[in-house]
Design a protein around this motif. Structure first.
Motif, PDB file in Angstrom:
ATOM      1  N   ILE A 192      35.902 119.253 -27.694  1.00  0.00           N
ATOM      2  CA  ILE A 192      36.148 119.760 -28.769  1.00  0.00           C
ATOM      3  C   ILE A 192      37.260 118.808 -29.742  1.00  0.00           C
ATOM      4  CG2 ILE A 192      37.493 121.532 -30.118  1.00  0.00           C
ATOM      5  CD1 ILE A 192      36.217 123.660 -28.107  1.00  0.00           C
ATOM      6  N   VAL A 193      38.326 118.605 -28.772  1.00  0.00           N
ATOM      7  CA  VAL A 193      39.172 117.208 -29.189  1.00  0.00           C
ATOM      8  C   VAL A 193      38.592 116.195 -29.807  1.00  0.00           C
ATOM      9  CG1 VAL A 193      41.071 116.156 -28.616  1.00  0.00           C
ATOM     10  CG2 VAL A 193      41.149 118.431 -28.019  1.00  0.00           C
ATOM     11  N   ARG A 194      37.741 115.596 -29.000  1.00  0.00           N
ATOM     12  CA  ARG A 194      37.005 114.327 -28.913  1.00  0.00           C
ATOM     13  C   ARG A 194      36.003 114.410 -30.183  1.00  0.00           C
ATOM     14  NH1 ARG A 194      34.534 114.023 -24.655  1.00  0.00           N
ATOM     15  NH2 ARG A 194      32.474 114.871 -25.200  1.00  0.00           N
ATOM     16  N   GLU A 195      35.301 115.627 -30.366  1.00  0.00           N
ATOM     17  CA  GLU A 195      34.302 115.503 -31.616  1.00  0.00           C
ATOM     18  C   GLU A 195      34.995 115.794 -32.682  1.00  0.00           C
ATOM     19  OE1 GLU A 195      31.084 114.555 -31.274  1.00  0.00           O
ATOM     20  OE2 GLU A 195      31.400 114.366 -29.137  1.00  0.00           O
ATOM     21  N   THR A 196      35.868 116.664 -32.693  1.00  0.00           N
ATOM     22  CA  THR A 196      36.638 116.921 -34.048  1.00  0.00           C
ATOM     23  C   THR A 196      37.610 116.055 -34.425  1.00  0.00           C
ATOM     24  OG1 THR A 196      38.198 118.296 -32.936  1.00  0.00           O
ATOM     25  CG2 THR A 196      36.388 119.301 -33.702  1.00  0.00           C
ATOM     26  N   LYS A 197      38.117 115.083 -33.551  1.00  0.00           N
ATOM     27  CA  LYS A 197      39.311 114.085 -33.836  1.00  0.00           C
ATOM     28  C   LYS A 197      40.351 114.746 -34.314  1.00  0.00           C
ATOM     29  CE  LYS A 197      35.950 110.447 -35.392  1.00  0.00           C
ATOM     30  NZ  LYS A 197      34.974 111.091 -34.708  1.00  0.00           N
ATOM     31  N   ALA A 198      40.668 115.681 -33.699  1.00  0.00           N
ATOM     32  CA  ALA A 198      41.964 116.615 -33.765  1.00  0.00           C
ATOM     33  C   ALA A 198      42.917 116.390 -32.578  1.00  0.00           C
ATOM     34  CB  ALA A 198      41.389 118.006 -33.872  1.00  0.00           C
ATOM     35  N   GLU A 199      44.144 116.792 -32.728  1.00  0.00           N
ATOM     36  CA  GLU A 199      45.143 116.825 -31.774  1.00  0.00           C
ATOM     37  C   GLU A 199      45.381 118.154 -31.074  1.00  0.00           C
ATOM     38  OE1 GLU A 199      46.988 114.136 -30.820  1.00  0.00           O
ATOM     39  OE2 GLU A 199      45.996 112.600 -32.241  1.00  0.00           O
ATOM     40  N   LYS A 200      45.294 117.868 -29.607  1.00  0.00           N
ATOM     41  CA  LYS A 200      45.560 119.227 -29.047  1.00  0.00           C
ATOM     42  C   LYS A 200      46.986 119.538 -28.997  1.00  0.00           C
ATOM     43  CE  LYS A 200      45.583 119.428 -24.570  1.00  0.00           C
ATOM     44  NZ  LYS A 200      45.301 119.210 -23.025  1.00  0.00           N
ATOM     45  N   VAL A 201      47.228 120.650 -29.608  1.00  0.00           N
ATOM     46  CA  VAL A 201      48.709 121.116 -29.417  1.00  0.00           C
ATOM     47  C   VAL A 201      49.047 121.822 -28.186  1.00  0.00           C
ATOM     48  CG1 VAL A 201      50.288 122.563 -30.529  1.00  0.00           C
ATOM     49  CG2 VAL A 201      48.701 121.380 -32.004  1.00  0.00           C
ATOM     50  N   GLN A 202      48.313 122.719 -27.517  1.00  0.00           N
ATOM     51  CA  GLN A 202      48.380 123.305 -26.478  1.00  0.00           C
ATOM     52  C   GLN A 202      47.161 124.118 -26.102  1.00  0.00           C
ATOM     53  OE1 GLN A 202      51.552 126.481 -26.375  1.00  0.00           O
ATOM     54  NE2 GLN A 202      50.644 127.666 -27.688  1.00  0.00           N
ATOM     55  N   THR A 203      47.000 124.238 -24.881  1.00  0.00           N
ATOM     56  CA  THR A 203      46.066 125.401 -24.165  1.00  0.00           C
ATOM     57  C   THR A 203      46.900 126.339 -23.545  1.00  0.00           C
ATOM     58  OG1 THR A 203      45.837 124.124 -22.174  1.00  0.00           O
ATOM     59  CG2 THR A 203      44.150 123.550 -23.916  1.00  0.00           C
ATOM     60  N   LEU A 204      46.458 127.637 -23.645  1.00  0.00           N
ATOM     61  CA  LEU A 204      47.123 128.658 -23.292  1.00  0.00           C
ATOM     62  C   LEU A 204      45.956 129.684 -22.570  1.00  0.00           C
ATOM     63  CD1 LEU A 204      50.199 129.615 -22.653  1.00  0.00           C
ATOM     64  CD2 LEU A 204      49.864 131.000 -24.729  1.00  0.00           C
ATOM     65  N   GLY A 205      45.714 129.717 -21.413  1.00  0.00           N
ATOM     66  CA  GLY A 205      44.685 130.462 -20.921  1.00  0.00           C
ATOM     67  C   GLY A 205      43.226 130.112 -21.383  1.00  0.00           C
ATOM     68  N   HIS A 206      42.561 131.114 -22.214  1.00  0.00           N
ATOM     69  CA  HIS A 206      41.195 130.554 -22.899  1.00  0.00           C
ATOM     70  C   HIS A 206      41.198 130.147 -24.262  1.00  0.00           C
ATOM     71  CE1 HIS A 206      39.014 132.343 -19.528  1.00  0.00           C
ATOM     72  NE2 HIS A 206      39.778 133.438 -19.340  1.00  0.00           N
ATOM     73  N   ILE A 207      42.600 129.755 -24.718  1.00  0.00           N
ATOM     74  CA  ILE A 207      42.684 129.391 -26.089  1.00  0.00           C
ATOM     75  C   ILE A 207      43.353 128.165 -26.277  1.00  0.00           C
ATOM     76  CG2 ILE A 207      44.052 130.111 -28.089  1.00  0.00           C
ATOM     77  CD1 ILE A 207      43.922 132.949 -27.307  1.00  0.00           C
ATOM     78  N   LEU A 208      42.605 127.357 -27.273  1.00  0.00           N
ATOM     79  CA  LEU A 208      42.964 125.973 -27.624  1.00  0.00           C
ATOM     80  C   LEU A 208      43.603 126.052 -28.773  1.00  0.00           C
ATOM     81  CD1 LEU A 208      42.874 122.921 -27.183  1.00  0.00           C
ATOM     82  CD2 LEU A 208      40.510 123.171 -27.982  1.00  0.00           C
ATOM     83  N   THR A 209      44.768 125.253 -28.999  1.00  0.00           N
ATOM     84  CA  THR A 209      45.592 125.234 -30.324  1.00  0.00           C
ATOM     85  C   THR A 209      45.163 123.815 -30.597  1.00  0.00           C
ATOM     86  OG1 THR A 209      46.910 126.864 -29.990  1.00  0.00           O
ATOM     87  CG2 THR A 209      47.467 125.658 -31.692  1.00  0.00           C
ATOM     88  N   LEU A 210      44.479 123.486 -31.940  1.00  0.00           N
ATOM     89  CA  LEU A 210      44.408 122.361 -32.389  1.00  0.00           C
ATOM     90  C   LEU A 210      44.955 122.026 -33.931  1.00  0.00           C
ATOM     91  CD1 LEU A 210      40.486 122.298 -31.875  1.00  0.00           C
ATOM     92  CD2 LEU A 210      42.089 120.883 -30.642  1.00  0.00           C
ATOM     93  N   TYR A 211      45.440 120.717 -34.080  1.00  0.00           N
ATOM     94  CA  TYR A 211      45.896 120.504 -35.363  1.00  0.00           C
ATOM     95  C   TYR A 211      45.097 119.200 -35.669  1.00  0.00           C
ATOM     96  CZ  TYR A 211      49.061 118.560 -38.858  1.00  0.00           C
ATOM     97  OH  TYR A 211      49.529 117.983 -39.996  1.00  0.00           O
ATOM     98  N   ARG A 212      44.807 119.056 -37.175  1.00  0.00           N
ATOM     99  CA  ARG A 212      44.407 118.100 -38.002  1.00  0.00           C
ATOM    100  C   ARG A 212      44.678 117.470 -39.201  1.00  0.00           C
ATOM    101  NH1 ARG A 212      37.845 117.058 -37.993  1.00  0.00           N
ATOM    102  NH2 ARG A 212      38.352 118.626 -39.872  1.00  0.00           N
ATOM    103  N   GLN A 213      45.578 116.890 -39.661  1.00  0.00           N
ATOM    104  CA  GLN A 213      46.099 116.815 -40.791  1.00  0.00           C
ATOM    105  C   GLN A 213      45.055 116.556 -41.881  1.00  0.00           C
ATOM    106  OE1 GLN A 213      48.963 113.436 -41.294  1.00  0.00           O
ATOM    107  NE2 GLN A 213      50.045 114.375 -42.988  1.00  0.00           N
ATOM    108  N   ALA A 214      45.215 117.165 -43.126  1.00  0.00           N
ATOM    109  CA  ALA A 214      44.055 117.266 -44.024  1.00  0.00           C
ATOM    110  C   ALA A 214      44.509 116.267 -45.030  1.00  0.00           C
ATOM    111  CB  ALA A 214      44.154 118.685 -44.735  1.00  0.00           C
ATOM    112  N   GLN A 215      43.645 115.906 -45.940  1.00  0.00           N
ATOM    113  CA  GLN A 215      43.664 114.734 -47.029  1.00  0.00           C
ATOM    114  C   GLN A 215      44.958 115.178 -47.543  1.00  0.00           C
ATOM    115  OE1 GLN A 215      42.183 112.096 -47.346  1.00  0.00           O
ATOM    116  NE2 GLN A 215      40.039 112.343 -46.089  1.00  0.00           N
ATOM    117  N   GLU A 216      45.225 116.247 -48.078  1.00  0.00           N
ATOM    118  CA  GLU A 216      46.421 116.662 -48.690  1.00  0.00           C
ATOM    119  C   GLU A 216      47.093 117.746 -47.793  1.00  0.00           C
ATOM    120  OE1 GLU A 216      45.536 118.442 -52.665  1.00  0.00           O
ATOM    121  OE2 GLU A 216      43.899 116.815 -53.008  1.00  0.00           O
ATOM    122  N   PRO A 217      47.953 117.464 -46.955  1.00  0.00           N
ATOM    123  CA  PRO A 217      48.493 118.070 -46.054  1.00  0.00           C
ATOM    124  C   PRO A 217      49.376 119.116 -46.524  1.00  0.00           C
ATOM    125  CG  PRO A 217      49.198 115.800 -45.576  1.00  0.00           C
ATOM    126  CD  PRO A 217      48.489 115.981 -47.111  1.00  0.00           C
TER     127      PRO A 217
END
Length: 98
Positions: A66-91
């Motif tokens: 997911i991180v590789r394909e979406t080009k997002a940054e992994k913020v954290q993983t907690l159990g079964h949950i992945l938190t992702l961040y990707r800066q938008a064109q207009e943050p």
């Protein structure tokens, strides 16, 4: 973009109250699911994804894909949950400086 620890801590605080917006089901990681994650990242910048699998190795491989394909940054993983961040064109989120 690489996040430093201060930025990750800030994003973790923002993500604390968020619910997962994408849930991976029995079909696993498909093109449709990746498209939904991509749309959610473009709209929200910071999202949670829930992966319902009991196998740790499979879960970690899915998280990495997911991180590789979406080009997002992994913020954290907690159990079964992945938190992702990707800066938008207009943050929408202003990150602390490095």
């Amino acid at each position: 973009m690489t996040l430093n620890n201060k930025q990750k801590q800030y994003l973790k605080g923002l993500a604390h109250s968020l619910k997962p917006v994408v849930l991976l089901g029995q079909h696993g990681l498909t093109e449709g699911v990746l498209a939904e994650i991509d749309i959610a990242l473009a709209h929200h910048e910071l999202i949670k994804v829930k992966v319902a699998t009991s196998d740790r190795e499979t879960k970690q491989l899915i998280f990495a894909a997911i991180v590789r394909e979406t080009k997002a940054e992994k913020v954290q993983t907690l159990g079964h949950i992945l938190t992702l961040y990707r800066q938008a064109q207009e943050p929408k989120i202003t990150l602390p400086r490095k």
